[in-house]
Motif scaffolding. Structure first.
Motif, PDB file in Angstrom:
ATOM      1  N   THR A 112      68.128 -33.169  41.417  1.00  0.00           N
ATOM      2  CA  THR A 112      66.966 -33.173  41.843  1.00  0.00           C
ATOM      3  C   THR A 112      67.048 -32.604  43.250  1.00  0.00           C
ATOM      4  O   THR A 112      68.092 -32.333  43.983  1.00  0.00           O
ATOM      5  N   LEU A 113      65.814 -31.989  43.845  1.00  0.00           N
ATOM      6  CA  LEU A 113      65.695 -31.857  45.193  1.00  0.00           C
ATOM      7  C   LEU A 113      64.435 -32.210  45.574  1.00  0.00           C
ATOM      8  O   LEU A 113      63.313 -32.287  44.772  1.00  0.00           O
ATOM      9  N   SER A 114      64.333 -32.749  46.655  1.00  0.00           N
ATOM     10  CA  SER A 114      63.088 -33.331  47.440  1.00  0.00           C
ATOM     11  C   SER A 114      63.023 -33.310  48.789  1.00  0.00           C
ATOM     12  O   SER A 114      63.922 -32.934  49.638  1.00  0.00           O
ATOM     13  N   TYR A 115      61.905 -33.531  49.355  1.00  0.00           N
ATOM     14  CA  TYR A 115      61.716 -33.473  50.747  1.00  0.00           C
ATOM     15  C   TYR A 115      60.812 -34.446  51.156  1.00  0.00           C
ATOM     16  O   TYR A 115      59.864 -34.908  50.601  1.00  0.00           O
ATOM     17  N   THR A 116      60.876 -34.837  52.567  1.00  0.00           N
ATOM     18  CA  THR A 116      59.981 -35.695  53.278  1.00  0.00           C
ATOM     19  C   THR A 116      59.571 -34.940  54.480  1.00  0.00           C
ATOM     20  O   THR A 116      60.184 -34.103  54.965  1.00  0.00           O
ATOM     21  N   THR A 117      58.454 -35.292  54.845  1.00  0.00           N
ATOM     22  CA  THR A 117      58.000 -34.726  56.181  1.00  0.00           C
ATOM     23  C   THR A 117      57.329 -35.604  57.108  1.00  0.00           C
ATOM     24  O   THR A 117      56.735 -36.553  56.608  1.00  0.00           O
ATOM     25  N   GLN A 118      57.323 -35.428  58.458  1.00  0.00           N
ATOM     26  CA  GLN A 118      56.685 -36.166  59.258  1.00  0.00           C
ATOM     27  C   GLN A 118      56.328 -35.552  60.813  1.00  0.00           C
ATOM     28  O   GLN A 118      57.314 -34.594  61.037  1.00  0.00           O
TER      29      GLN A 118
ATOM     30  N   ILE B 111      65.213 -32.320  53.562  1.00  0.00           N
ATOM     31  CA  ILE B 111      65.297 -32.029  52.378  1.00  0.00           C
ATOM     32  C   ILE B 111      66.767 -32.428  51.905  1.00  0.00           C
ATOM     33  O   ILE B 111      67.936 -32.437  52.466  1.00  0.00           O
ATOM     34  N   THR B 112      66.609 -33.270  50.564  1.00  0.00           N
ATOM     35  CA  THR B 112      67.628 -33.902  49.889  1.00  0.00           C
ATOM     36  C   THR B 112      67.957 -33.270  48.685  1.00  0.00           C
ATOM     37  O   THR B 112      66.990 -33.089  48.135  1.00  0.00           O
ATOM     38  N   ALA B 113      69.418 -32.924  48.477  1.00  0.00           N
ATOM     39  CA  ALA B 113      69.911 -32.470  47.147  1.00  0.00           C
ATOM     40  C   ALA B 113      70.771 -33.185  46.405  1.00  0.00           C
ATOM     41  O   ALA B 113      71.731 -33.813  47.080  1.00  0.00           O
ATOM     42  N   LYS B 114      70.509 -33.493  45.158  1.00  0.00           N
ATOM     43  CA  LYS B 114      71.304 -34.412  44.364  1.00  0.00           C
ATOM     44  C   LYS B 114      71.691 -33.598  43.350  1.00  0.00           C
ATOM     45  O   LYS B 114      71.008 -32.940  42.494  1.00  0.00           O
ATOM     46  N   HIS B 115      73.044 -33.573  43.000  1.00  0.00           N
ATOM     47  CA  HIS B 115      73.438 -32.651  42.099  1.00  0.00           C
ATOM     48  C   HIS B 115      74.809 -33.123  41.506  1.00  0.00           C
ATOM     49  O   HIS B 115      75.537 -33.759  42.265  1.00  0.00           O
TER      50      HIS B 115
ATOM     51  N   VAL C  53      77.241 -27.541  44.631  1.00  0.00           N
ATOM     52  CA  VAL C  53      75.981 -26.874  44.386  1.00  0.00           C
ATOM     53  C   VAL C  53      74.858 -27.339  45.064  1.00  0.00           C
ATOM     54  O   VAL C  53      74.187 -26.753  45.952  1.00  0.00           O
ATOM     55  N   ALA C  54      75.033 -28.739  45.495  1.00  0.00           N
ATOM     56  CA  ALA C  54      73.822 -29.446  46.484  1.00  0.00           C
ATOM     57  C   ALA C  54      74.156 -28.871  47.787  1.00  0.00           C
ATOM     58  O   ALA C  54      73.243 -28.688  48.459  1.00  0.00           O
ATOM     59  N   LEU C  55      75.529 -28.849  48.308  1.00  0.00           N
ATOM     60  CA  LEU C  55      75.822 -28.412  49.697  1.00  0.00           C
ATOM     61  C   LEU C  55      75.159 -26.825  49.657  1.00  0.00           C
ATOM     62  O   LEU C  55      74.506 -26.679  50.740  1.00  0.00           O
ATOM     63  N   ASN C  56      75.538 -25.845  48.825  1.00  0.00           N
ATOM     64  CA  ASN C  56      75.267 -24.711  48.949  1.00  0.00           C
ATOM     65  C   ASN C  56      73.747 -24.531  49.075  1.00  0.00           C
ATOM     66  O   ASN C  56      73.214 -23.697  49.881  1.00  0.00           O
ATOM     67  N   THR C  57      72.972 -25.326  48.191  1.00  0.00           N
ATOM     68  CA  THR C  57      71.605 -25.161  48.330  1.00  0.00           C
ATOM     69  C   THR C  57      70.995 -25.637  49.544  1.00  0.00           C
ATOM     70  O   THR C  57      70.056 -24.918  50.033  1.00  0.00           O
TER      71      THR C  57
ATOM     72  N   TYR D 129      73.112 -34.510  49.336  1.00  0.00           N
ATOM     73  CA  TYR D 129      73.336 -33.846  50.553  1.00  0.00           C
ATOM     74  C   TYR D 129      71.920 -33.775  51.095  1.00  0.00           C
ATOM     75  O   TYR D 129      71.089 -33.695  50.470  1.00  0.00           O
ATOM     76  N   GLN D 130      71.744 -33.914  52.595  1.00  0.00           N
ATOM     77  CA  GLN D 130      70.757 -33.696  53.221  1.00  0.00           C
ATOM     78  C   GLN D 130      70.872 -32.967  54.308  1.00  0.00           C
ATOM     79  O   GLN D 130      71.858 -32.933  54.949  1.00  0.00           O
ATOM     80  N   GLY D 131      69.681 -32.015  54.745  1.00  0.00           N
ATOM     81  CA  GLY D 131      69.647 -31.363  55.771  1.00  0.00           C
ATOM     82  C   GLY D 131      68.228 -31.598  56.339  1.00  0.00           C
ATOM     83  O   GLY D 131      67.242 -31.622  55.780  1.00  0.00           O
TER      84      GLY D 131
END
Length: 142
Positions: free
Chosen positions: A37-43, A64-68, A73-77, A131-133
């Motif tokens: 999955t890929l997801s995002y939250t914003t504020q 942005i949170t990547a689960k893989h 793959v998650a880190l590179n994305t 991973y999250q950025g």
């Protein structure tokens, strides 16, 4: 047009999808679906700056949170998304309803390992790296 009509998250999402080869579409909110999955939250971050002519400038934070199943793959994305956002220009991200004008984006937190999760509690569940950025986007609200 009020802030309730702000389509910044959709515009950022469209831009990222056009610049990065994503392994799945990015969803709003924390995604707890099974699989990759890929997801995002914003504020909003900090107060808006209001100018005498009525224009307001504001920053928004995107996580942005990547689960893989493959942590690389998650880190590179996440890294590719951060790079794409930092390279965005004032004409790269546009509002569909003319609610904002994009100024710039910058990474505020590099890709960080958040943990390993199982999709469910059953024996033999797949293990996923998360991973999250975080980046901030500065816009003029119209």
């Amino acid at each position: 047009m009020g802030q309730a009509d702000l389509d910044l998250d959709a515009a950022v999402n469209r831009y990222i999808a056009s610049k990065v080869d994503l392994y799945t579409k990015i969803e709003l909110g924390n995604s707890y679906h099974t699989g990759n999955t890929l997801s995002y939250t914003t504020q909003p971050t900090g107060p808006a700056t209001r100018y005498y002519n009525g224009i307001r400038k504001r920053a928004f934070s995107f996580a942005i949170t990547a689960k893989h199943a493959n942590g690389m793959v998650a880190l590179n994305t996440i890294s590719l998304i951060m790079s794409a956002m930092e390279n965005a220009t004032h004409v790269s991200i546009k509002s569909s309803n003319n609610s904002f004008k994009f100024i710039n984006a910058k990474m505020t937190e590099s890709a960080t390992f958040k943990g390993t999760v199982l999709d469910d509690a059953n024996k033999g569940s797949d293990e996923y790296s998360v991973y999250q950025g975080v980046f901030s986007v500065e816009v003029i609200l119209i």
